[in-house]
Design a protein around this motif. Sequence first.
Motif, PDB file in Angstrom:
ATOM      1  N   LYS A   1      -4.610  -4.958  -5.929  1.00  0.00           N
ATOM      2  CA  LYS A   1      -4.307  -6.098  -6.264  1.00  0.00           C
ATOM      3  C   LYS A   1      -5.028  -6.510  -7.546  1.00  0.00           C
ATOM      4  N   ASN A   2      -6.204  -6.127  -7.822  1.00  0.00           N
ATOM      5  CA  ASN A   2      -7.068  -6.555  -9.066  1.00  0.00           C
ATOM      6  C   ASN A   2      -6.513  -5.961 -10.210  1.00  0.00           C
ATOM      7  N   VAL A   3      -5.692  -5.178 -10.421  1.00  0.00           N
ATOM      8  CA  VAL A   3      -4.683  -4.694 -11.328  1.00  0.00           C
ATOM      9  C   VAL A   3      -3.807  -5.371 -11.621  1.00  0.00           C
TER      10      VAL A   3
ATOM     11  N   ARG B   1      -8.149   2.490   3.060  1.00  0.00           N
ATOM     12  CA  ARG B   1      -6.975   1.615   2.872  1.00  0.00           C
ATOM     13  C   ARG B   1      -7.371   0.206   2.303  1.00  0.00           C
ATOM     14  N   LYS B   2      -8.173  -0.451   2.710  1.00  0.00           N
ATOM     15  CA  LYS B   2      -8.554  -1.667   2.136  1.00  0.00           C
ATOM     16  C   LYS B   2      -9.133  -2.026   0.787  1.00  0.00           C
ATOM     17  N   ASN B   3      -9.712  -0.839   0.762  1.00  0.00           N
ATOM     18  CA  ASN B   3     -10.298  -0.702  -0.718  1.00  0.00           C
ATOM     19  C   ASN B   3      -9.268  -0.243  -1.793  1.00  0.00           C
TER      20      ASN B   3
ATOM     21  N   ASP C   1      -8.576  11.125   0.104  1.00  0.00           N
ATOM     22  CA  ASP C   1      -8.114  10.095  -0.866  1.00  0.00           C
ATOM     23  C   ASP C   1      -9.425   8.835  -1.047  1.00  0.00           C
ATOM     24  N   ASP C   2     -10.686   9.590  -1.175  1.00  0.00           N
ATOM     25  CA  ASP C   2     -11.802   8.693  -1.146  1.00  0.00           C
ATOM     26  C   ASP C   2     -12.016   8.112  -2.793  1.00  0.00           C
ATOM     27  N   GLU C   3     -11.062   8.694  -3.750  1.00  0.00           N
ATOM     28  CA  GLU C   3     -11.320   8.331  -5.157  1.00  0.00           C
ATOM     29  C   GLU C   3      -9.924   8.108  -5.639  1.00  0.00           C
TER      30      GLU C   3
ATOM     31  N   ASP D   1       4.968   2.835  -1.337  1.00  0.00           N
ATOM     32  CA  ASP D   1       3.837   3.690  -1.305  1.00  0.00           C
ATOM     33  C   ASP D   1       2.667   3.117  -2.597  1.00  0.00           C
ATOM     34  N   LEU D   2       2.512   1.777  -2.200  1.00  0.00           N
ATOM     35  CA  LEU D   2       1.531   0.998  -2.983  1.00  0.00           C
ATOM     36  C   LEU D   2       0.234   1.671  -3.201  1.00  0.00           C
ATOM     37  N   ILE D   3      -0.262   2.060  -1.936  1.00  0.00           N
ATOM     38  CA  ILE D   3      -1.642   2.981  -1.565  1.00  0.00           C
ATOM     39  C   ILE D   3      -1.240   4.243  -0.983  1.00  0.00           C
ATOM     40  N   HIS D   4      -2.197   4.994  -1.009  1.00  0.00           N
ATOM     41  CA  HIS D   4      -1.959   6.433  -0.208  1.00  0.00           C
ATOM     42  C   HIS D   4      -2.542   6.294   1.088  1.00  0.00           C
ATOM     43  N   GLY D   5      -3.524   5.536   1.458  1.00  0.00           N
ATOM     44  CA  GLY D   5      -4.170   5.529   2.755  1.00  0.00           C
ATOM     45  C   GLY D   5      -3.090   5.099   3.827  1.00  0.00           C
TER      46      GLY D   5
END
Length: 219
Positions: free
Chosen positions: A85-87, A77-79, A34-36, A66-70
């Motif tokens: 949040k920026n979106v 995860r933090k990125n 999940d690096d992209e 499941d806001l994020i995959h990490g």
Amino acid sequence: DEYQWKGPFYFIQGADPQFGLMKAWAVGDTNNGDDEWGEEIKLAEQAVQAVNKLSPKPKFFVLCGDLIHGMPGTQWRKNQEKDLKNVLKNTDQDIPLVFVSGNHDIGNTPTRETIDNYCKNWGDDYFSFWVGGVFFLVLNSQLYFDSSKCPELKQAQDVWLNEQLAVAEKHKCKHIIVFQHIPLFLQKPDEDHDYFNLEKSVRQEIMEKFHKAGIFSNF
């Protein structure tokens, strides 16, 4: 003010923006791939733009986990959280955001630490609110899936839920709506347990509690 029914209204429900999933799924490595998450950013931006254009405005915009995959403790995860949040910060300020925790947000087997970290980033893992005479409950469904590492937190949510249902009965609300990441069931109440629903005995206990409070399943 919001205890009173004022007529029909609507809200927007979304789920699983899961920044990082598409690449992980494509490469066949859902644990480390999940690096992209550029595609997820585009889709989330389109969703926010669509919500902002709606008239009349929705009462709120809820994202059901499941806001994020990490998973907790993973590299990106933090990125992923930062980019989501920026979106979401571009959502019209008159449209409140409501967040529900999912397994990728607090882990398949959550701990006090993973839940605390989620709460610092996104708000409480369970809470209630009123809109226009409708009572909304947000639950942490991972505590019903596997609370083995934090049984006291599941017990606290159970006590709180009983109190909330009593409040709803007292105020005679027009409707009660429950948000949670893991559904009680997918097709029918007595279906077998698997990864995507809650275990039968847990499911039955919650359903009886809901039914008594006038909450009915709607899938």
